[in-house]
Design a protein around this motif. Structure first.
Motif, PDB file in Angstrom:
ATOM      1  N   ASP A 122      22.987  20.619  62.986  1.00  0.00           N
ATOM      2  CA  ASP A 122      22.992  19.329  62.305  1.00  0.00           C
ATOM      3  C   ASP A 122      24.138  19.202  61.315  1.00  0.00           C
ATOM      4  OD1 ASP A 122      20.773  18.187  63.611  1.00  0.00           O
ATOM      5  OD2 ASP A 122      19.372  19.244  62.306  1.00  0.00           O
ATOM      6  N   THR A 144      13.710  14.738  74.408  1.00  0.00           N
ATOM      7  CA  THR A 144      12.877  13.586  74.101  1.00  0.00           C
ATOM      8  C   THR A 144      12.290  13.008  75.383  1.00  0.00           C
ATOM      9  OG1 THR A 144      14.765  12.058  74.230  1.00  0.00           O
ATOM     10  CG2 THR A 144      14.282  13.034  72.077  1.00  0.00           C
ATOM     11  N   ARG A 154      16.495  18.030  71.029  1.00  0.00           N
ATOM     12  CA  ARG A 154      16.644  18.861  69.844  1.00  0.00           C
ATOM     13  C   ARG A 154      16.724  20.315  70.298  1.00  0.00           C
ATOM     14  NH1 ARG A 154      18.511  17.276  65.382  1.00  0.00           N
ATOM     15  NH2 ARG A 154      17.341  18.861  64.263  1.00  0.00           N
ATOM     16  N   GLU A 192      16.516  24.520  68.869  1.00  0.00           N
ATOM     17  CA  GLU A 192      16.189  25.485  67.826  1.00  0.00           C
ATOM     18  C   GLU A 192      16.785  26.817  68.237  1.00  0.00           C
ATOM     19  OE1 GLU A 192      11.947  25.430  67.822  1.00  0.00           O
ATOM     20  OE2 GLU A 192      11.810  23.420  66.901  1.00  0.00           O
ATOM     21  N   ARG A 249      18.935  24.545  63.451  1.00  0.00           N
ATOM     22  CA  ARG A 249      18.410  23.445  64.256  1.00  0.00           C
ATOM     23  C   ARG A 249      19.524  22.434  64.480  1.00  0.00           C
ATOM     24  NH1 ARG A 249      15.533  27.061  64.088  1.00  0.00           N
ATOM     25  NH2 ARG A 249      13.287  27.159  63.665  1.00  0.00           N
ATOM     26  N   HIS A 298      21.145  19.112  67.513  1.00  0.00           N
ATOM     27  CA  HIS A 298      20.964  18.210  68.651  1.00  0.00           C
ATOM     28  C   HIS A 298      21.668  18.811  69.864  1.00  0.00           C
ATOM     29  CE1 HIS A 298      25.131  16.559  68.689  1.00  0.00           C
ATOM     30  NE2 HIS A 298      25.085  16.742  67.379  1.00  0.00           N
ATOM     31  N   GLU A 322      16.162   7.438  74.073  1.00  0.00           N
ATOM     32  CA  GLU A 322      15.315   8.600  73.814  1.00  0.00           C
ATOM     33  C   GLU A 322      14.138   8.698  74.770  1.00  0.00           C
ATOM     34  OE1 GLU A 322      14.295   8.795  69.703  1.00  0.00           O
ATOM     35  OE2 GLU A 322      16.319   9.424  69.120  1.00  0.00           O
TER      36      GLU A 322
END
Length: 292
Positions: free
Chosen positions: A3, A104, A129, A131, A142, A144, A196
């Motif tokens: 991010d 998403t 997203r 992780e 974290r 995108h 999304e």
């Protein structure tokens, strides 16, 4: 990409490792004998891993791909990638950890890159997203991301001379652009917008805009609003025939930073490149999975 834009990661699972010199030297007769989970991390402490493995290192089901010590698997609504690899020279070290990709939505879009469908791009999850948890200082973050795939029945350099690809976050989801020059003289120019919920729509293409060449002088261009000059904001992978970078562009009046790639397949066809690649892509023919 994180991010804060400081770190990024790329993971590619290969069955028939298209950039492996070992696969090329084998005559590309058995893709299952040249498999790989390529992991590249970008930012402080970044590493590159790409080990070409033999048939004994491959196990797969409808929801799982195992290649030697690493694997990708779907668990519910997320893709889990377990990493246990050794980076290539000159910075040799072991990289262990896990990356979770949480879309998403998953799309149903396919784009044939040639009319005979010998090459197909499948953007499974253009909006996601991620992780990241890797056992190196600063590598828990974290961000995108996206998840896509390419399928083909012919070598890339047999059909294409050059292409660029880019995926850029937008306020409503993401935009993807694919531009290619085929060896027969025809071209591909495609742009898609994804929301999304996974809905895709073809978008009017902004004009092409040239960027500065890479360190290896690979030509680069992407799509941008008229009069805007895109620029690299973070270097990632730089090879004599291929470049990947975080690039800032402007689409519909909104600036955005996404991942951009350029591939010069005229250079890749040069046989002198293959011994150079062999240093970065070691071959490990044998593998035995633990029982259970």
């Amino acid at each position: 990409m994180s991010d804060d834009g400081a770190r990024a990661i790329s993971i590619i699972g290969f069955i028939g490792s298209v950039f492996s010199p070992w696969y090329r030297w084998s005559g590309r007769k058995c893709p299952q004998n040249h498999v790989c989970i390529n992991v590249a991390t970008y930012g402080r402490g970044g590493r590159f891993t790409m080990t070409d493995r033999g048939t004994s290192a491959l196990r797969q089901t409808a929801s799982r791909l195992e290649v030697g010590p690493s694997m990708m698997r779907w668990e519910g609504d997320r893709l889990i990638v377990d990493i246990d690899e050794v980076s290539s020279p000159p910075l040799i070290s072991r990289i262990r950890g896990q990356v979770r990709v949480i879309p998403t939505a998953v799309t149903s879009v396919e784009l044939p890159l040639k009319a005979d469908q010998s090459h197909i791009w499948r953007p499974f999850a253009p909006v996601a997203r991620i992780e990241v948890e890797i056992d190196r200082p600063g590598w828990n973050w974290r961000g995108h991301g996206y998840f896509d795939a390419n399928f083909g029945t012919r070598a890339l350099e047999e059909d294409f001379s050059y292409w660029t690809w880019g995926r850029f976050p937008t306020p409503d989801g993401a935009a993807c652009f694919y531009d290619a020059e085929r060896l027969d003289g025809s071209t591909l120019a495609a742009g898609f917008s994804f929301d999304e919920d996974g809905n895709a729509s073809v978008i009017a293409l902004p004009p092409k805009a040239r960027m500065a060449r890479s360190l290896w002088a690979v030509a680069r261009e992407t799509r941008a609003d008229a009069g805007y000059r895109p620029r690299q904001v973070k270097p990632m992978l730089d090879a004599p025939f291929y470049t990947r970078a975080a690039v800032r562009t402007q689409l519909g009046g909104v600036e955005t930073v996404g991942v951009h790639e350029a591939l010069d397949l005229r250079r890749f066809r040069n046989p002198l490149l293959k011994p150079m690649l062999a240093v970065r892509v070691p071959r490990r023919r044998g593998w035995t999975f633990a029982p259970g």
